[in-house]
Motif scaffolding. Structure first.
Motif, PDB file in Angstrom:
ATOM      1  N   PRO A 132      25.004  24.311   4.279  1.00 52.61           N
ATOM      2  CA  PRO A 132      23.395  24.304   4.036  1.00 52.61           C
ATOM      3  C   PRO A 132      22.509  23.673   3.237  1.00 52.61           C
ATOM      4  O   PRO A 132      22.720  23.844   2.418  1.00 52.61           O
ATOM      5  CB  PRO A 132      22.675  26.367   4.099  1.00 52.61           C
ATOM      6  N   CYS A 151      33.259  22.023   7.928  1.00 58.28           N
ATOM      7  CA  CYS A 151      31.597  23.105   7.727  1.00 58.28           C
ATOM      8  C   CYS A 151      32.777  24.609   7.988  1.00 58.28           C
ATOM      9  O   CYS A 151      33.512  24.754   9.052  1.00 58.28           O
ATOM     10  CB  CYS A 151      30.946  23.232   8.667  1.00 58.28           C
ATOM     11  N   LEU A 164      27.238  27.862   7.829  1.00 57.75           N
ATOM     12  CA  LEU A 164      26.408  27.385   8.676  1.00 57.75           C
ATOM     13  C   LEU A 164      25.751  27.935   9.386  1.00 57.75           C
ATOM     14  O   LEU A 164      26.531  28.648  10.563  1.00 57.75           O
ATOM     15  CB  LEU A 164      26.262  25.920   9.159  1.00 57.75           C
ATOM     16  N   GLU A 168      21.600  25.739  11.415  1.00 58.10           N
ATOM     17  CA  GLU A 168      22.250  25.050  11.326  1.00 58.10           C
ATOM     18  C   GLU A 168      23.022  23.790  11.575  1.00 58.10           C
ATOM     19  O   GLU A 168      23.167  22.307  10.692  1.00 58.10           O
ATOM     20  CB  GLU A 168      22.391  25.230   9.476  1.00 58.10           C
TER      21      GLU A 168
END
Length: 438
Positions: A132, A151, A164, A168
């Motif tokens: 983020p 991620c 995320l 996001e």
């Protein structure tokens, strides 16, 4: 002599891109300069005849947590790359966590590269991280040479690398797609995860059900389809995900997946009891029937590569039970043997293992021209592998920093006898290079 080779290696079991056959491989200036019949006359400064010991390309492991700097007591570049070479791995890509700082900013990448320089015994590249708030850093990291961006969709286990949200993910995926980068995803849906009711393995397994993976994978597929990003699913453990992945690929989406040696060689039924936390990883090792389906996914090509997810920690963090211990399995040195032991029992050939553990990961990282194959012009990264030699795993003989492993005492087949990096035998001199994205 202009036609003289620096090194010639002969083997009656050379695993080449078009199959296994007797061959002589000539090396000049660190590259493969000749591939001839095993008895061909090739003048050389040095020669090695492996006989029936197989000659493989050096493996490529695109999923390794080295943790240095910041958590070097867990693992470091020196120990990890020594373990890699002992396991036939000549190229690895380091994950952006659990080091401090994480590789989420260009300046953090510079710190990591400075620490790694002159310490590595095999070639090492770096993933960047998508967390983020760091969307503005993604393109600069790409330009600095990271191979892609990792991620999480659920808690990573360390506070400096948060997951995320769906919103996001859209923002990060759009940015990465804008420069045709690659996003690699730890896919578990946080809403489907629960807290284990007890510290035993069945409770831990129930707390991370297959539906958690499938929901997250389906979300990644949906966002990838809408943004056009190239996406890769990390450490796939739930066979329920194979169908949506196959369907996405049939629609033309650029999405791939990997699995790990522990999901192919071990099963939930193997876990002895609540103190056997060396078996803990996230996502978890599932039952034998699920394992059979993962093997089918490999054979069908839905899963394109097998990499270790080498995720070590200090022994104290592995104490306790499955509710409290750190989740991660260290297998850099053992991955090839573990996969080959299980693969040969299922009728697969060494060439299949090379496709999954060398060619596939090299393609993922964009290194096909240099790594993962014994081919003219490729780096002379090679492994001598005694494919029929059985042994019992002695944890004390492992090279990674904290020799904790669920394979301890386990019978495996196939032992790495020697590893060459660009035609030089890997010994006590760190000759590895720091790689950037091609």
């Amino acid at each position: 002599m202009s036609d003289r080779y620096d090194l010639v290696i002969r083997s009656r079991r050379a695993v080449l891109p078009y199959g296994e056959r007797p061959a002589a491989v000539g090396v000049r200036d660190g590259r493969v300069a000749a591939i001839e019949d095993a008895d061909a006359r090739l003048p050389a400064a040095a020669e090695v005849d492996l006989g029936d010991i197989a000659l493989l390309p050096g493996l490529v492991d695109t999923h390794v947590h080295i943790n240095e700097p910041g958590r070097t007591e867990w693992e470091g570049f020196d120990t990890a790359t020594r373990a890699a070479a002992a396991g036939g791995v000549t190229t690895l890509i380091d994950m952006p966590l659990n080091s401090l700082p994480p590789t989420t900013l260009p300046e953090n990448l510079r710190v990591k590269r400075d620490v790694a320089r002159d310490k590595v015994f095999v070639d090492v590249g770096f993933w960047g991280g998508a967390i983020p708030g760091n969307v503005p850093a993604l393109r600069p990291l790409h330009d600095a040479g990271v191979f892609g961006f990792k991620c999480f969709t659920a808690d990573s286990g360390v506070p400096e690398f948060p997951p995320l949200s769906e919103k996001e993910q859209y923002a990060a995926f759009r940015e990465i797609a804008s420069f045709d980068g690659l996003v690699i995803v730890h896919a578990e849906d946080p809403g489907a995860l629960t807290t284990p009711e007890t510290g035993d393995y069945p409770a831990f397994l129930a707390s991370r059900p297959p539906s958690a993976e499938r929901l997250a994978v389906e979300q990644v597929i949906r966002i990838a389809e809408e943004t056009g990003v190239r996406a890769h699913i990390l450490h796939l453990s739930a066979a329920d995900c194979l169908k949506p992945l196959a369907e996405a690929r049939a629609r033309g989406l650029r999405i791939t997946a990997e699995t790990c040696p522990h999901y192919l060689a071990l099963a939930a039924e193997d876990v002895p009891g609540p103190a056997s936390t060396a078996y803990k990883c996230c996502p978890p090792i599932r039952d034998a029937g699920n394992r059979d389906e993962l093997w089918r996914g490999l054979a069908d090509g839905v899963i394109s590569c097998v990499v270790t997810d080498h995720s070590p920690c200090t022994p104290d963090l592995k104490r306790g039970d499955f509710a409290t211990a750190w989740g991660g399995i260290s297998s850099l040195q053992l991955g090839l043997s573990a996969v080959w032991t299980a693969a040969r029992a299922r009728g697969h050939a060494l060439s299949d293992v090379v496709r999954w553990m060398a060619e596939g990961p090299a393609a993922l990282a964009g290194l096909t021209g240099r790594k993962g194959r014994i081919a003219l012009g490729a780096d002379a990264d090679l492994t001598a592998f005694a494919a029929d030699e059985a042994y019992l795993v002695d944890a004390a003989g492992l090279r990674h920093r904290n020799p904790v492993t669920p394979y301890a005492g386990r019978a495996l087949t196939g032992l790495v006898q020697a590893t060459w990096l660009r035609g030089e035998i890997v010994d006590d001199v760190p000759r590895g290079a720091l790689l950037t994205r091609p």
